[in-house]
Enzyme design. Structure first.
Site, PDB file in Angstrom:
ATOM      1  N   LYS A  83       0.847  -1.193   0.000  1.00 18.78           N
ATOM      2  CA  LYS A  83       0.000   0.000   0.000  1.00 18.78           C
ATOM      3  C   LYS A  83       0.884   1.245   0.000  1.00 18.78           C
ATOM      4  O   LYS A  83       1.490   1.586   1.014  1.00 18.78           O
ATOM      5  CB  LYS A  83      -0.872   0.041   1.272  1.00 18.78           C
ATOM      6  CG  LYS A  83      -1.913   1.129   1.213  1.00 18.78           C
ATOM      7  CD  LYS A  83      -2.441   1.539   2.568  1.00 18.78           C
ATOM      8  CE  LYS A  83      -1.675   2.681   3.177  1.00 18.78           C
ATOM      9  NZ  LYS A  83      -1.679   3.925   2.391  1.00 18.78           N
ATOM     10  N   GLU A 103      10.086   0.995  10.511  1.00 18.62           N
ATOM     11  CA  GLU A 103      11.063   2.055  10.293  1.00 18.62           C
ATOM     12  C   GLU A 103      10.304   3.348  10.532  1.00 18.62           C
ATOM     13  O   GLU A 103       9.537   3.793   9.691  1.00 18.62           O
ATOM     14  CB  GLU A 103      11.613   1.936   8.872  1.00 18.62           C
ATOM     15  CG  GLU A 103      13.020   2.447   8.742  1.00 18.62           C
ATOM     16  CD  GLU A 103      13.024   3.902   8.390  1.00 18.62           C
ATOM     17  OE1 GLU A 103      12.999   4.719   9.335  1.00 18.62           O
ATOM     18  OE2 GLU A 103      13.051   4.217   7.210  1.00 18.62           O
ATOM     19  N   CYS A 125      13.487  10.760   7.303  1.00 13.99           N
ATOM     20  CA  CYS A 125      13.509  10.368   8.710  1.00 13.99           C
ATOM     21  C   CYS A 125      14.924  10.404   9.282  1.00 13.99           C
ATOM     22  O   CYS A 125      15.104  10.367  10.494  1.00 13.99           O
ATOM     23  CB  CYS A 125      12.870   9.004   8.897  1.00 13.99           C
ATOM     24  SG  CYS A 125      13.451   7.826   7.705  1.00 13.99           S
TER      25      CYS A 125
HETATM   26  P1  ADP Z   1       3.038  10.671   7.472  1.00 12.63           P
HETATM   27  O1  ADP Z   1       2.541  11.436   8.637  1.00 12.63           O
HETATM   28  O2  ADP Z   1       4.440  10.933   7.140  1.00 12.63           O
HETATM   29  O3  ADP Z   1       2.136  10.710   6.273  1.00 12.63           O
HETATM   30  P2  ADP Z   1       1.984   8.115   8.197  1.00 12.63           P
HETATM   31  O4  ADP Z   1       2.527   7.210   9.217  1.00 12.63           O
HETATM   32  O5  ADP Z   1       0.655   8.756   8.450  1.00 12.63           O
HETATM   33  O6  ADP Z   1       3.108   9.182   7.949  1.00 12.63           O
HETATM   34  O7  ADP Z   1       1.884   7.411   6.787  1.00 12.63           O
HETATM   35  C1  ADP Z   1       2.728   6.367   6.376  1.00 12.63           C
HETATM   36  C2  ADP Z   1       1.901   5.301   5.710  1.00 12.63           C
HETATM   37  O8  ADP Z   1       1.000   4.761   6.681  1.00 12.63           O
HETATM   38  C3  ADP Z   1       1.029   5.814   4.569  1.00 12.63           C
HETATM   39  O9  ADP Z   1       0.995   4.833   3.549  1.00 12.63           O
HETATM   40  C4  ADP Z   1      -0.315   5.949   5.234  1.00 12.63           C
HETATM   41  O10 ADP Z   1      -1.400   5.883   4.322  1.00 12.63           O
HETATM   42  C5  ADP Z   1      -0.308   4.746   6.150  1.00 12.63           C
HETATM   43  N1  ADP Z   1      -1.296   4.794   7.232  1.00 12.63           N
HETATM   44  C6  ADP Z   1      -1.771   5.860   7.887  1.00 12.63           C
HETATM   45  N2  ADP Z   1      -2.685   5.487   8.802  1.00 12.63           N
HETATM   46  C7  ADP Z   1      -2.784   4.130   8.744  1.00 12.63           C
HETATM   47  C8  ADP Z   1      -3.560   3.134   9.428  1.00 12.63           C
HETATM   48  N3  ADP Z   1      -4.419   3.449  10.380  1.00 12.63           N
HETATM   49  N4  ADP Z   1      -3.370   1.836   9.081  1.00 12.63           N
HETATM   50  C9  ADP Z   1      -2.496   1.500   8.112  1.00 12.63           C
HETATM   51  N5  ADP Z   1      -1.762   2.387   7.436  1.00 12.63           N
HETATM   52  C10 ADP Z   1      -1.889   3.680   7.731  1.00 12.63           C
END
Ligand code: ADP
Length: 482
Positions: A179, A254, A288
């Protein structure tokens, strides 16, 4: 509209088919430099992900049994396909992410290098025969693919973050459900297209875009997914670790960083400034491993600040596709607001803005590269990841205080130190509580080395030989009665 030589896919790859969301819903993707629509992608969710997992699970039965020669051969073809398409992939990356083209080209190249590295490394994953306690036994240790791997990746390196996961997974004999981040799906979908073009069987690589909690939820709750690898924020990482507990899934995380960059009086000033520019401003500060806190010793402080200021002022800012541009826009409005908030916080607490400090005249999400001196431990960026083009300088007097301040964080990803004193360099190696340490270097990521953090920066490694082990299970077999 360019389709980037057929590499811009506006559909998901599930079981070898390019498909939309079940309900036909799509999301628009915008270019952060211009605001222009790049295209749309499916807004898929739980059901589509379940089908992708089923396809990956089915494909695993045969893919995990392919010969080493076949897997290695396909990986080398994938490497070549990435490099043959480097320019189009880089243009696509810049269009959706905003980074300067030269950085995007570099990201495609390092992604290809990971593919080649793991194609080589899988040929050297030797098992063991352990001396048995009695003569009628032989004890064997062998490595096997872990199974279907779920991958969730961020927008800051939309191509190479997938490379570090897809390449070892495929080399080990695993299949993939990935994803990509919602802001930057096309670089991820392009991996699906290239894998398909070079001949990876249907279902080996599946890519699903859309509703993050729904897709993530399906990945975390499906027993067929044996491992989840995530790069992203610490908060989402913690949520996924909690979700992994029910099925005791293997996870690699990570997560965020809060990198210190320590400049000692005995440092080579020019080298320190050069390293500081790379470690701070690469990808507009959105990595990061970007420096979050510069600790500079009193004797070199003023000279370092003056030189750093000149280097920052010389950077060309603009659309990443323009010649000479080294700073593009930030990913979105939230990123801009976060940096603005940190600058206001620092000013209120006595920090001095030496350069920049606000939104850039170019509009959109462009931001002025900013230099702040007089940083103190009370300021927000001491504890929180900036993820933007803001360099904050803390002055220090002695080494112990600098190391203590550098370690006073919940994070532990990358740290940097500049010194010409060999003994001090080793004290940094031993004293800095980080997964990666750069001594006299501001750019340490390379395919040969294990990338990863400690503390709340995560677990698991990407790259190196360790980056392959994360996709394998180690099996012990006792052969008795001999
Ligand atoms: P950032 O704040 O840098 O966007 P995130 O951790 O929100 O970092 O995003 C990193 C990845 O995690 C993206 O692919 C995002 O869509 C995904 N993501 C965010 N929320 C969820 C969730 N609840 N479950 C699974 N994946 C998620």
């Amino acid at each position: 509209m360019s389709n980037f030589n057929g590499l811009m896919q506006q559909a998901n790859l599930i079981g070898g088919q390019w498909v939309g969301a079940d309900d036909g819903d799509t999301t628009e993707i915008n270019n952060p430099a211009t605001g222009a629509v790049v295209g749309t992608v499916p807004n898929a969710g739980h059901d589509e992900t379940e089908r992708a997992i089923a396809a990956a699970s089915q494909a695993f039965k045969s893919w995990s049994k392919t010969s080493l020669a076949e897997r290695v051969g396909l990986l080398h073809k994938l490497h070549d396909a990435l490099m043959d398409n480097q320019e189009d992939l880089a243009q696509l990356l810049t269009a959706e992410q905003g980074k300067p083209l030269f950085e995007a080209r570099g990201e495609i190249a390092i992604g290809a290098a990971y593919v080649r590295w793991f194609a080589e490394e899988i040929r050297r994953t030797k098992g063991e025969i352990i001396p048995a306690p009695s003569n009628d036994k032989r004890l064997l240790v062998t490595h096997h693919p872990v199974g279907v791997v779920g991958m969730i990746t961020p927008w800051n390196f939309p191509s190479s973050m997938l490379a570090r996961k897809i390449a070892p997974a495929l080399a080990a004999g695993c299949t993939v459900v990935a994803k990509p981040a919602p802001q930057t799906p096309y670089s991820g979908l392009a991996w699906g297209k290239l894998c398909q073009d070079v001949g990876f069987p249907d279902g080996v690589v599946n890519i699903v875009t859309g509703d993050a909690p729904a897709i993530g939820g399906a990945i975390m709750s499906n027993k067929e997914v044996r491992k989840v690898t995530f790069t992203g924020s610490t908060n989402v990482g913690k949520l996924l670790i909690r979700q992994s507990a029910d099925q005791v899934k293997k996870v690699s995380m990570e997560l965020g960083g809060n990198a210190p960059f320590i400049v000692f009086d005995d440092a080579d000033l020019d080298a320190a400034v050069e390293g500081a520019m790379i470690a701070k401003f690469r990808n507009m500060g959105q990595t990061c491993v970007c420096t979050n806190r510069f600790y500079v010793q009193a004797g070199i402080h003023d000279a370092f600040v003056a030189k750093l200021k000149d280097a920052i002022a010389a950077m060309k800012i603009g659309d990443g596709t323009e010649d000479g541009v080294v700073q593009g826009p930030l990913i979105d409005e939230n990123a801009v607001k976060k940096v603005e908030g940190m600058i206001a916080d620092a000013k209120a607490k006595g920090g001095e803005v030496v350069l920049g400090g606000g939104r850039h005249a170019l509009g959109q999400t462009f931001f002025e590269p900013t230099l702040i001196t007089g940083a103190t431990s009370e300021m927000q960026f001491t504890t929180d990841e900036i993820f933007g083009p803001l360099a904050a300088i803390y002055k220090f007097e002695d080494e112990d205080a600098a190391v203590a301040a550098a370690n006073a964080t919940d994070y532990g990803l990358a740290a940097y130190a500049y010194t010409k004193d060999l003994a001090r360099a080793f004290r940094m190696n031993e004293g800095l509580e980080y997964g990666m340490v750069g001594i006299n270097s501001g750019l340490i990521t390379t395919v040969e080395a294990p990338f990863g953090g400690v503390k709340e920066s995560g677990m698991g490694k990407e790259g190196g030989s360790q980056g392959l082990e994360d996709y394998q299970i180690t099996k012990y077999t006792c052969v008795a009665g001999l």
